[in-house]
Motif scaffolding. Structure first.
Motif, mmCIF file in Angstrom:
data_model
loop_
_atom_site.group_PDB
_atom_site.id
_atom_site.type_symbol
_atom_site.label_atom_id
_atom_site.label_comp_id
_atom_site.label_asym_id
_atom_site.label_seq_id
_atom_site.Cartn_x
_atom_site.Cartn_y
_atom_site.Cartn_z
ATOM 1 N N GLY A 175 -75.589 50.376 -25.634
ATOM 2 C CA GLY A 175 -74.360 50.367 -24.844
ATOM 3 C C GLY A 175 -73.175 49.671 -25.463
ATOM 4 O O GLY A 175 -72.116 49.598 -24.840
ATOM 5 N N SER A 200 -73.297 46.497 -19.583
ATOM 6 C CA SER A 200 -73.215 46.544 -21.046
ATOM 7 C C SER A 200 -71.893 47.090 -21.562
ATOM 8 O O SER A 200 -71.675 47.161 -22.761
ATOM 9 C CB SER A 200 -74.369 47.399 -21.605
ATOM 10 O OG SER A 200 -74.306 48.715 -21.085
ATOM 11 N N LYS A 257 -77.785 46.054 -20.382
ATOM 12 C CA LYS A 257 -77.952 47.468 -20.075
ATOM 13 C C LYS A 257 -78.766 47.650 -18.796
ATOM 14 O O LYS A 257 -78.458 48.505 -17.949
ATOM 15 C CB LYS A 257 -78.626 48.188 -21.239
ATOM 16 C CG LYS A 257 -78.735 49.691 -21.035
ATOM 17 C CD LYS A 257 -79.384 50.376 -22.222
ATOM 18 C CE LYS A 257 -79.478 51.877 -22.000
ATOM 19 N NZ LYS A 257 -80.119 52.564 -23.151
#
Length: 225
Positions: free
Chosen positions: A94, A72, A67
Motif C-alpha cells: 500500500g 496504509s 494495511k
C-alpha cells in the motif's frame, strides 16, 4: 496537514522535520518500531515517511499492520536498501512511493505534496467550495477571487474543515491535526476557540459562502450557507 516521520537516524529525522515544517506541515517523529506502531495506532496522519530498517522491527511489518487497519494510504518509504524486492513488497502493501537514500530534501518535499494532492484533492493543489478557494501551494485564501489574509493556524484550521466539509469535526481531532498529537498535554481547548472565533469573523467580513457551525459540547462543522 500532519506528517509522521519514522526514521532512526536522528540527524536525518531532524533535517526532514525542519524542512517539512518550513512547508507548513505539522510534524511528529518516531525513532523505532515500537514508538511508531503506538503512534500509528493512536493517531491519524495525512502522510507517513517510513524507513524500512528500524530498531525493534521492520518498517514493512508496520506497513502490513497499516494495511490490515485500512490506514496504509499516503505513505512514502524512505530507505537505504535499494532492493527491488523491498520496493515491490512495499508497494504491494500500500505504499504510494519509494525513495532510496541518499535523496535531495527538495525531492522528498515534492513527493509528499504530490501524494497528498493525489489522495485528498484528486491531483489538484487547491480546494474550491461555494465562492471560496484555498490555494495550498501558495497558501492563499480567496473569496470571490479576492485575497483574504489568514495567519498560519487559521489557514490550517480552514484547510482541515474544507477536507471534512459537512462532517462533524471534534475539538480533539482538530487539535491533533493542526497542533500535533502532543496536544493531549494541554489544559484546555481555549486556543482552538479563539482561532475559530477569528476565522469566523474573517469569513463573515469577506462575504464567504461558508460558515463554521458549533456543535455544542462536541466540536464544529463547516457548511455552505
Amino acid at each position: 496537514m500532519k506528517v509522521l516521520i519514522v526514521e532512526d537516524e536522528i540527524e536525518l529525522q531532524k533535517t526532514l522535520a525542519d524542512s517539512l515544517r518550513r512547508e507548513h506541515f505539522v510534524i511528529e517523529t518516531a525513532g523505532d518500531f515500537e514508538s511508531a506502531s503506538e503512534k500509528l495506532a493512536l493517531y491519524d496522519y495525512d502522510c507517513v515517511l517510513l524507513d524500512i530498517m528500524l530498531p525493534g522491527g521492520s518498517g514493512l511489518r508496520l506497513l502490513d499492520e497499516l494495511k490490515e487497519t485500512g490506514k496504509s494510504g499516503n505513505l512514502i518509504i524512505i530507505s537505504a536498501k535499494d532492493s527491488l524486492d523491498d520496493k515491490l513488497k512495499g508497494l504491494e502493501l500500500g505504499a504510494d512511493d519509494y525513495l532510496t537514500k541518499p535523496f535531495h530534501i527538495a525531492e522528498l518535499n515534492a513527493r509528499v505534496k504530490a501524494v497528498l494532492r493525489r489522495k485528498t484533492l484528486n491531483g489538484r493543489n487547491a480546494i474550491e467550495f461555494s465562492n471560496i478557494l484555498l490555494d495550498l501551494g501558495e497558501r492563499q485564501f480567496l473569496v470571490d477571487g479576492k485575497d483574504v489574509a489568514l495567519n498560519r493556524k487559521e489557514f490550517d484550521v480552514l484547510n482541515y474543515f474544507l477536507l471534512n466539509k459537512n462532517r462533524l469535526v471534534t475539538k480533539n481531532a482538530l487539535a491533533e491535526h493542526v497542533w500535533g498529537d502532543h496536544i493531549d498535554q494541554a489544559d484546555n481547548f481555549d486556543f482552538i476557540y479563539y482561532q475559530i472565533k477569528n476565522l469566523r469573523k474573517k469569513l463573515q467580513s469577506a462575504g464567504a459562502g461558508i460558515e463554521i457551525e458549533a456543535i455544542y459540547g462536541i466540536g464544529y462543522k463547516l457548511v455552505e450557507k
